[in-house]
Motif scaffolding. Structure first.
Motif, PDB file in Angstrom:
ATOM      1  N   LEU A 207       0.828  -1.202   0.000  1.00  0.00           N
ATOM      2  CA  LEU A 207       0.000   0.000   0.000  1.00  0.00           C
ATOM      3  C   LEU A 207       0.864   1.253   0.000  1.00  0.00           C
ATOM      4  CD1 LEU A 207      -2.425  -1.008   2.903  1.00  0.00           C
ATOM      5  CD2 LEU A 207      -2.784  -1.364   0.477  1.00  0.00           C
ATOM      6  N   ALA A 208       0.331   2.298  -0.560  1.00  0.00           N
ATOM      7  CA  ALA A 208       0.937   3.622  -0.463  1.00  0.00           C
ATOM      8  C   ALA A 208      -0.031   4.518   0.300  1.00  0.00           C
ATOM      9  CB  ALA A 208       1.209   4.212  -1.844  1.00  0.00           C
ATOM     10  N   ILE A 209       0.507   5.259   1.241  1.00  0.00           N
ATOM     11  CA  ILE A 209      -0.288   6.228   1.990  1.00  0.00           C
ATOM     12  C   ILE A 209       0.187   7.606   1.565  1.00  0.00           C
ATOM     13  CG2 ILE A 209      -0.992   7.084   4.248  1.00  0.00           C
ATOM     14  CD1 ILE A 209      -0.122   4.318   5.379  1.00  0.00           C
ATOM     15  N   MET A 210      -0.680   8.346   0.909  1.00  0.00           N
ATOM     16  CA  MET A 210      -0.338   9.671   0.440  1.00  0.00           C
ATOM     17  C   MET A 210      -0.665  10.693   1.528  1.00  0.00           C
ATOM     18  SD  MET A 210      -0.419   7.631  -2.197  1.00  0.00           S
ATOM     19  CE  MET A 210      -2.065   7.134  -2.566  1.00  0.00           C
ATOM     20  N   VAL A 211       0.288  11.589   1.775  1.00  0.00           N
ATOM     21  CA  VAL A 211       0.088  12.612   2.800  1.00  0.00           C
ATOM     22  C   VAL A 211       0.399  13.986   2.214  1.00  0.00           C
ATOM     23  CG1 VAL A 211       0.539  11.054   4.744  1.00  0.00           C
ATOM     24  CG2 VAL A 211       2.435  12.343   3.742  1.00  0.00           C
ATOM     25  N   ASN A 212      -0.144  15.001   2.877  1.00  0.00           N
ATOM     26  CA  ASN A 212       0.127  16.370   2.447  1.00  0.00           C
ATOM     27  C   ASN A 212       1.413  16.879   3.109  1.00  0.00           C
ATOM     28  OD1 ASN A 212      -0.549  17.213   5.069  1.00  0.00           O
ATOM     29  ND2 ASN A 212      -2.575  17.957   4.484  1.00  0.00           N
ATOM     30  N   ALA A 213       1.677  18.156   2.982  1.00  0.00           N
ATOM     31  CA  ALA A 213       2.913  18.730   3.510  1.00  0.00           C
ATOM     32  C   ALA A 213       3.012  18.661   5.030  1.00  0.00           C
ATOM     33  CB  ALA A 213       3.050  20.179   3.043  1.00  0.00           C
ATOM     34  N   LYS A 214       1.885  18.465   5.702  1.00  0.00           N
ATOM     35  CA  LYS A 214       1.886  18.369   7.169  1.00  0.00           C
ATOM     36  C   LYS A 214       1.721  16.927   7.650  1.00  0.00           C
ATOM     37  CE  LYS A 214       0.502  23.057   7.864  1.00  0.00           C
ATOM     38  NZ  LYS A 214       0.148  23.972   8.895  1.00  0.00           N
ATOM     39  N   ASN A 215       1.986  15.973   6.750  1.00  0.00           N
ATOM     40  CA  ASN A 215       1.871  14.543   7.048  1.00  0.00           C
ATOM     41  C   ASN A 215       0.458  14.113   7.444  1.00  0.00           C
ATOM     42  OD1 ASN A 215       4.501  14.106   6.398  1.00  0.00           O
ATOM     43  ND2 ASN A 215       5.224  13.875   8.487  1.00  0.00           N
ATOM     44  N   LYS A 216      -0.532  14.811   6.913  1.00  0.00           N
ATOM     45  CA  LYS A 216      -1.924  14.413   7.119  1.00  0.00           C
ATOM     46  C   LYS A 216      -2.354  13.541   5.942  1.00  0.00           C
ATOM     47  CE  LYS A 216      -3.326  18.252  10.012  1.00  0.00           C
ATOM     48  NZ  LYS A 216      -4.322  19.301  10.230  1.00  0.00           N
ATOM     49  N   VAL A 217      -3.045  12.470   6.256  1.00  0.00           N
ATOM     50  CA  VAL A 217      -3.426  11.481   5.245  1.00  0.00           C
ATOM     51  C   VAL A 217      -4.391  12.082   4.223  1.00  0.00           C
ATOM     52  CG1 VAL A 217      -4.559   9.265   4.844  1.00  0.00           C
ATOM     53  CG2 VAL A 217      -3.056   9.558   6.833  1.00  0.00           C
TER      54      VAL A 217
ATOM     55  N   GLY B   1       2.195  15.322  -1.077  1.00  0.00           N
ATOM     56  CA  GLY B   1       3.440  16.021  -0.774  1.00  0.00           C
ATOM     57  C   GLY B   1       4.554  15.040  -0.504  1.00  0.00           C
ATOM     58  N   SER B   2       4.198  13.891   0.053  1.00  0.00           N
ATOM     59  CA  SER B   2       5.128  12.803   0.309  1.00  0.00           C
ATOM     60  C   SER B   2       4.304  11.535   0.529  1.00  0.00           C
ATOM     61  CB  SER B   2       6.026  13.101   1.513  1.00  0.00           C
ATOM     62  OG  SER B   2       5.263  13.445   2.635  1.00  0.00           O
ATOM     63  N   ILE B   3       5.002  10.403   0.668  1.00  0.00           N
ATOM     64  CA  ILE B   3       4.299   9.135   0.846  1.00  0.00           C
ATOM     65  C   ILE B   3       4.984   8.265   1.888  1.00  0.00           C
ATOM     66  CG2 ILE B   3       3.325   9.072  -1.484  1.00  0.00           C
ATOM     67  CD1 ILE B   3       5.474   6.978  -2.208  1.00  0.00           C
ATOM     68  N   PHE B   4       4.187   7.386   2.443  1.00  0.00           N
ATOM     69  CA  PHE B   4       4.657   6.269   3.239  1.00  0.00           C
ATOM     70  C   PHE B   4       4.253   5.031   2.457  1.00  0.00           C
ATOM     71  CE2 PHE B   4       3.969   9.612   6.308  1.00  0.00           C
ATOM     72  CZ  PHE B   4       5.022   9.478   7.195  1.00  0.00           C
ATOM     73  N   VAL B   5       5.113   4.038   2.394  1.00  0.00           N
ATOM     74  CA  VAL B   5       4.737   2.778   1.768  1.00  0.00           C
ATOM     75  C   VAL B   5       4.740   1.701   2.833  1.00  0.00           C
ATOM     76  CG1 VAL B   5       5.458   3.407  -0.565  1.00  0.00           C
ATOM     77  CG2 VAL B   5       7.106   2.306   0.972  1.00  0.00           C
ATOM     78  N   CYS B   6       3.848   0.742   2.679  1.00  0.00           N
ATOM     79  CA  CYS B   6       3.679  -0.311   3.675  1.00  0.00           C
ATOM     80  C   CYS B   6       3.360  -1.620   2.968  1.00  0.00           C
ATOM     81  CB  CYS B   6       2.498  -0.008   4.590  1.00  0.00           C
ATOM     82  SG  CYS B   6       2.483   1.620   5.307  1.00  0.00           S
ATOM     83  N   HIS B   7       3.818  -2.693   3.551  1.00  0.00           N
ATOM     84  CA  HIS B   7       3.358  -4.004   3.114  1.00  0.00           C
ATOM     85  C   HIS B   7       3.418  -4.954   4.291  1.00  0.00           C
ATOM     86  CE1 HIS B   7       7.633  -5.153   2.611  1.00  0.00           C
ATOM     87  NE2 HIS B   7       7.215  -6.406   2.536  1.00  0.00           N
ATOM     88  N   ASN B   8       2.785  -6.085   4.129  1.00  0.00           N
ATOM     89  CA  ASN B   8       2.737  -7.069   5.207  1.00  0.00           C
ATOM     90  C   ASN B   8       3.576  -8.280   4.854  1.00  0.00           C
ATOM     91  OD1 ASN B   8       0.744  -7.731   3.174  1.00  0.00           O
ATOM     92  ND2 ASN B   8       0.091  -9.369   4.540  1.00  0.00           N
ATOM     93  N   HIS B   9       3.994  -8.985   5.894  1.00  0.00           N
ATOM     94  CA  HIS B   9       4.600 -10.302   5.760  1.00  0.00           C
ATOM     95  C   HIS B   9       3.653 -11.287   6.439  1.00  0.00           C
ATOM     96  CE1 HIS B   9       9.123  -9.057   5.198  1.00  0.00           C
ATOM     97  NE2 HIS B   9       8.380  -8.757   4.148  1.00  0.00           N
ATOM     98  N   PRO B  10       2.902 -12.078   5.664  1.00  0.00           N
ATOM     99  CA  PRO B  10       1.943 -13.007   6.261  1.00  0.00           C
ATOM    100  C   PRO B  10       2.571 -13.979   7.270  1.00  0.00           C
ATOM    101  CG  PRO B  10       1.488 -12.772   3.937  1.00  0.00           C
ATOM    102  CD  PRO B  10       2.789 -12.064   4.198  1.00  0.00           C
ATOM    103  N   SER B  11       3.871 -14.219   7.166  1.00  0.00           N
ATOM    104  CA  SER B  11       4.553 -15.097   8.117  1.00  0.00           C
ATOM    105  C   SER B  11       4.593 -14.497   9.517  1.00  0.00           C
ATOM    106  CB  SER B  11       5.991 -15.357   7.658  1.00  0.00           C
ATOM    107  OG  SER B  11       6.766 -14.162   7.759  1.00  0.00           O
ATOM    108  N   GLY B  12       4.408 -13.176   9.613  1.00  0.00           N
ATOM    109  CA  GLY B  12       4.483 -12.488  10.894  1.00  0.00           C
ATOM    110  C   GLY B  12       5.864 -11.946  11.199  1.00  0.00           C
TER     111      GLY B  12
END
Length: 126
Positions: free
Chosen positions: A28-38, A69-80
């Motif tokens: 997933l990509a989480i898009m945020v503005n200049a103040k890190n608001k989603v 303005g910037s992004i956070f990227v995330c992914h999961n590992h089903p193994s835990g």
């Protein structure tokens, strides 16, 4: 009233309910503005038990379309297990370089496990 991220733990808490129990890798990509608001969250890729194919083009297409303005990227590992794979490290490097070129910084890459997370930023790898 948008959610604002101040720490990697904030990002992990935001995305953990969505990814923790997935049986396939999701990126997933989480898009945020200049103040890190989603601004928005978008699924970029859904893979198999231990692999999701991700290309920077898809990540930044979503970010540009959202006027991020910037992004956070995330992914999961089903193994835990949240230990980053070689592919995770290489993808993070590629995304960081692409973000630098297009002017949309990648602030962190979070790997979600079974109630735990790994932050590339916390480990000074981004």
């Amino acid at each position: 009233s948008r959610i604002r991220f101040a720490t990697p733990a904030d990002v992990a808490a935001f995305i953990m309910p969505q990814l923790r129990y997935e049986t396939q890798e999701k990126f997933l990509a989480i898009m945020v503005n200049a103040k890190n608001k989603v601004i928005s969250t978008q699924e970029i890729s859904r893979g198999s038990l231990n692999l999701a194919v991700v290309h920077p083009r898809e990540v930044f297409f979503a970010a540009i379309a959202a006027h991020a303005g910037s992004i956070f990227v995330c992914h999961n590992h089903p193994s835990g297990d949240t230990t980053p794979s070689g592919e995770d490290i290489n993808l993070t490097i590629a995304l960081k370089k692409t973000g630098d070129v297009v002017g949309i910084p990648v602030l962190d890459h979070i790997i979600i496990g079974d109630g735990t997370y790994y932050s590339f930023a916390e480990h000074h790898c981004i």
